[in-house]
Design an enzyme around this catalytic site. Structure first.
Site, PDB file in Angstrom:
ATOM      1  N   SER A   1       0.861  -1.183   0.000  1.00 19.23           N
ATOM      2  CA  SER A   1       0.000   0.000   0.000  1.00 19.23           C
ATOM      3  C   SER A   1       0.892   1.225   0.000  1.00 19.23           C
ATOM      4  CB  SER A   1      -0.887   0.002   1.254  1.00 19.23           C
ATOM      5  OG  SER A   1      -1.498   1.266   1.469  1.00 19.23           O
TER       6      SER A   1
ATOM      7  N   TYR B   1      -2.564  -0.987  10.206  1.00 20.94           N
ATOM      8  CA  TYR B   1      -2.587  -1.183   8.759  1.00 20.94           C
ATOM      9  C   TYR B   1      -1.208  -0.933   8.153  1.00 20.94           C
ATOM     10  CZ  TYR B   1      -4.240  -0.895   3.921  1.00 20.94           C
ATOM     11  OH  TYR B   1      -4.430  -1.106   2.572  1.00 20.94           O
TER      12      TYR B   1
END
Length: 273
Positions: free
Chosen positions: A145, A158
């Protein structure tokens, strides 16, 4: 320059294929004549992806799979090879989101996130590596990401999982150098998927905090998933080792290299606007 990877006639396994980037990757691969083994927990979404990816002479199989289930992952290669002669590409795309500060996020939720975002990638890579090694030209593609490049507050869990995917992918790439298996790590920026809306909410966060965070990150999700999927597949064809998806990912990647400690001070005021 290395010869482009030819995708026609090859077989790709894609996790998280029921929607978003996984679906877009499937459609882009199908256009190139690549056979597909689609996996997700959402069987209705898998059926929709299979229909969208349907093409002449492209073999498509659908598999319900929870990537956090170790036994299911261990058994998955046999399920795939029951319908396909081999595997040439593995796209570890399945992922979930979890907002909240470190103190708000419970240990259980932190472990739940890692079970999918990190351990799912590791276990699937281990499960399929013997099949990938049998291919004359294989690729392992792991979805990190933009938060595997920078780590904002409120995204500790995350970001930790996505930095872990990045480190795992880079180390494995070095170990596999000289073999027929290449490794690509992908850093998507703000792609218009449902990941923010479906993110798990920590019990320690107030309703107003949750709404504010979702509004903030939803504004960042602008790049169409179809564009992201095509960008990723083109990068795989070019054998790119790292793919930054979107102008925001490219900008943040540069910012993190130039200001590895102080980048957040430069970003914070803009995100509050």
């Amino acid at each position: 320059m290395a010869e482009r990877m030819r995708l026609q006639g090859r077989t790709a396994v894609i996790t998280g294929a029921a929607s978003g980037i996984g679906r877009a990757i499937a459609v882009s691969l199908s256009r190139r004549g690549c056979h597909l083994a689609l996996a997700d927990v959402n069987e209705a979404g898998l059926a929709e992806t299979a229909e969208l990816a349907r093409a002449p002479e492209v073999r498509i199989s659908r598999h319900r799979l929870d990537v956090s289930d170790k036994e299911a992952v261990d058994a998955f290669p046999a399920r795939v090879t029951a319908e396909h002669p081999g595997v040439d590409l593995l796209f570890n795309n399945a992922g979930v989101a979890l907002g909240g500060t470190f103190e708000q996020v419970s240990a259980e939720d932190f472990e739940w996130l890692f079970g999918i975002n990190f351990w799912g990638v590791v276990r699937l890579s281990r499960a399929f590596l013997p099949l990938l090694r049998k291919s004359d030209d294989a690729r392992l593609v792991n979805l990190s990401s933009v938060f595997g490049l920078v780590a904002p507050p409120g995204q500790v869990a995350y970001a930790a999982s996505k930095f872990a995917v990045r480190g795992f992918s880079e180390g494995l790439r070095h170990e596999l150098e000289g073999t027929t298996v290449g490794v690509t790590v992908v850093h998507p920026g703000g792609v218009a998927t449902s990941i923010a809306a479906s993110a798990r909410v920590p019990s320690g966060a107030t309703e107003e905090e949750v709404k504010r965070r979702r509004r903030s990150f939803q504004k960042m999700l602008r790049l169409p998933a179809e564009v992201a999927g095509e960008t990723i597949v083109k990068g795989v064809e070019k054998r790119e080792q790292r793919i930054l998806v979107g102008m925001d990912a490219q900008a943040l990647g540069l910012l993190a290299r130039l200001f590895p400690v102080s980048y957040w001070k430069l970003l914070a005021s803009r995100l509050r606007a």
